[in-house]
Design an enzyme around this catalytic site. Sequence first.
Site, mmCIF file in Angstrom:
data_model
loop_
_atom_site.group_PDB
_atom_site.id
_atom_site.type_symbol
_atom_site.label_atom_id
_atom_site.label_comp_id
_atom_site.label_asym_id
_atom_site.label_seq_id
_atom_site.Cartn_x
_atom_site.Cartn_y
_atom_site.Cartn_z
ATOM 1 N N GLU A 82 -0.017 -54.132 -21.842
ATOM 2 C CA GLU A 82 0.344 -54.479 -23.219
ATOM 3 C C GLU A 82 -0.242 -53.510 -24.244
ATOM 4 O O GLU A 82 0.175 -53.505 -25.403
ATOM 5 C CB GLU A 82 -0.130 -55.902 -23.540
ATOM 6 C CG GLU A 82 0.605 -57.003 -22.793
ATOM 7 C CD GLU A 82 2.037 -57.189 -23.245
ATOM 8 O OE1 GLU A 82 2.429 -56.566 -24.254
ATOM 9 O OE2 GLU A 82 2.773 -57.948 -22.591
ATOM 10 N N GLU A 113 -8.551 -58.342 -0.774
ATOM 11 C CA GLU A 113 -9.741 -58.464 -1.615
ATOM 12 C C GLU A 113 -11.045 -58.314 -0.835
ATOM 13 O O GLU A 113 -12.123 -58.237 -1.423
ATOM 14 C CB GLU A 113 -9.755 -59.806 -2.339
ATOM 15 C CG GLU A 113 -10.001 -60.995 -1.432
ATOM 16 C CD GLU A 113 -10.056 -62.306 -2.206
ATOM 17 O OE1 GLU A 113 -11.006 -63.052 -1.975
ATOM 18 O OE2 GLU A 113 -9.162 -62.560 -3.024
#
EC number: 4.2.1.126
Length: 294
Positions: A82, A113
């Site tokens: 953004e 992960e």
Amino acid sequence: MLDKLPTEQRNPKTMDIDTKSIKEILEMMNREDFTVPQTVQKEISFIEEAVHRTIHSFKSNGRLIYIGAGTSGRLGVLDASECPPTFGVSSEMVKGLISGGLEAITKAKEGAEDSEAMAKQDLLDIKLTEHDTVIGIAASGRTPYVKGALSYANEIGASTVAISNNKNSEIGKIAEIAIEAETGPEVITGSTRLKAGTAQKLILNMISTASMIGVGKVYENLMVDLKPTNKKLVDRSKRIIMEATQVDYTTAENYLQKANNSVKTAIVMILLNCNVDEAIQHLDRAEGFIRKTK
């Protein structure tokens, strides 16, 4: 142990959520969500430190790097993505890395992960330097991928920040700055995409927005480095110029054209009654801050 973490405990307020009406479920969730901003508020002094580090990185031609796994990684990628349309910055200035790569944004790759080495490699791939700020995000505060990222970032001298949702977190002990918004047990046990994720999103909003304000990307409360890349944004650009200078729509349109579609340059041209080259020089001397050109 994972099962001892507050974020993994059962929430006594929602033990019978499966017996409730849809409205009651939504009300339960909303009541729990109300607690999130208060947990973030308690961490503002640490968030402030993270912003100072990020601004220093930006002023040193460094970057802000978010890194995480699962929901935490996706939130970092979201906030990073953004920044270019909002603040007119390069997509390299704020980057989001997620364990398992871009495919993991839309498809869960939970096993990814568990590798500290993968995090180091991902940071090597983007050529991490000591001028960058690395923000590791993990609700549990113990994700190996994030621990590996912060450890490597420390090794090369980058600034390091940990965002987690449990106190005394493992990643908080590795990073220079620990932001630990303790959101407690989730509505659905262990589903940290809920309150923990909401807290993380609020914190990332604060870090990126305050850091961009700190390098002159905002004038008053206007997005003056917005890039007018489509019809909607062209119209918004003109209206930003109107708000900042009190000119009419046609005048704003004319100045935007004269300024080669730079909203910030157009505003300075109007405020200082100067031409485009002079406006650019004023902004250069003011390090991009419109207020400092006056």
